[in-house]
Scaffold this active site. Sequence first.
Site, PDB file in Angstrom:
ATOM      1  N   ALA A 318      19.522  47.743  51.478  1.00 14.37           N
ATOM      2  CA  ALA A 318      20.022  47.358  52.659  1.00 14.37           C
ATOM      3  C   ALA A 318      20.895  48.671  53.326  1.00 14.37           C
ATOM      4  O   ALA A 318      20.696  48.873  54.566  1.00 14.37           O
ATOM      5  CB  ALA A 318      21.455  46.288  52.416  1.00 14.37           C
ATOM      6  N   HIS A 443      41.960  63.607  36.493  1.00 11.19           N
ATOM      7  CA  HIS A 443      41.961  62.971  35.191  1.00 11.19           C
ATOM      8  C   HIS A 443      43.161  62.133  35.193  1.00 11.19           C
ATOM      9  O   HIS A 443      44.280  62.249  35.631  1.00 11.19           O
ATOM     10  CB  HIS A 443      42.127  64.271  34.196  1.00 11.19           C
TER      11      HIS A 443
END
Length: 464
Positions: A318, A443
């Site tokens: 798509a 992180h």
Amino acid sequence: MAETTYDLIVIGAGPGGYVAAIRGAQLGQKVCIVERENLGGICLNWGCIPTKALLRSSEVFHLMHRAKEFGLKAEGISYDLDAVVKRSRKVAGQLSGGIGHLMKKNKVTVVMGDAKITAKGKVSVKTDKGTEALAAKNIVLATGARARELPGLEADGDRVWTYRHALKPPHMPKKLLVIGSGAIGIEFASFYNTLGADTTVVEVMDRVLPVEDAEISAFAKKAFEKQGMKIMQKAMVKKLDRAKDKVTAHIEIGGKVEKHEFDTVISAVGIVGNVENLGLEELGVKLDRTHVVTDEYCRTGIDGLYAIGDIAGAPWLAHKASHEGVMVAELIAGKHPHPVKPESIAGCTYCYPQVASVGYTEARAKDLGYEIKVGRFPFIGNGKAIALGEESGMIKTVFDAKTGELLGAHMIGAEVTELIQGYVVGRQLETTEEDLMNTVFPHPTLSEMMHEAVLDAYGRVIHM
């Protein structure tokens, strides 16, 4: 018959067509879009979106069974298939309605009916009210594709299904056969297997998800088998014997034909382009195995006629169709867009675990003559993955050893369909290994594995 003239006529209102129409309107074009069924096309109504809604339900169901791992209690866990399907259809309906709003907002004329190009720049549309005659200097074909049906394996909607039947199932399969292990087949196999169906997948190629990197395919097979799926590779369903409450599949494997009984079969053996009854042959449009032949700018060779999305061939995605729609609309408006590069388009499969990739596989890069460096990083080495309870997975990168160009990236595991876009942007910006190694990844995140997989390719991995 009175003829209405436009600058641009788009035939098909899927993710390629409606995006082309919007972009054309934004650029000052008078645009008409013709659709015979639903605004949003297969993707929004019978493909990408409703399948993801189903898969989300099965994912939550799977997690509920793992409640104890997370210090939680859940008893009497079950599901209501009708309610699961109802939610999926509601999601699809909401988005399809949104496309209608976008057409009005951008002043795109919508004509519902079957279109045929009667001559260069001329379109006839059969509607509920009669026939409408349209004309435009530029026409974009965005008619998409449908499920391929092989002789003897045709769907009946009762015991043998296509993806459409699988989205609105007449019953919950107890023993399911899925023919084909591409994205469509594996997603439905994953959904029904998670809900408890005894699932077998038959793949004619030598591995599941055959377009993916070989290591990812091998990892996926182990994961699927651990979940209870049976995988039959280098196998072919020769015929189906149908009875009232069962189907007997004749499966050829290893030179022998075996008979296996199932109560439901899903056929997912590819797609064919919707090229019929459009007047293409009379115009001299070149076709190749049900797909329109185009150049890199989606031009068909007939002046003013373009083809985008699934009807124009692989990759059948798509987001590829949408980007082509934008490119063609800009080309028509006199701008100078860049052509879409198939090797820079990510592929995503929303099974469990998820699979995503962009660029060349390791094998393909070698076939093309590249000297390569390969990096890998496992989910088990990532703090966020462990905290999520999703330690199974891996990320693999492939680089040109001479230039540092990122040739490909391949992933399997939790949320990799979201992570892959980082590498897609990297390829678009012609990022090198040095750029990626010097990028600071937040992180704790799953994205840190993307960094580590790059570091590993150059002998600098930290957490492994």
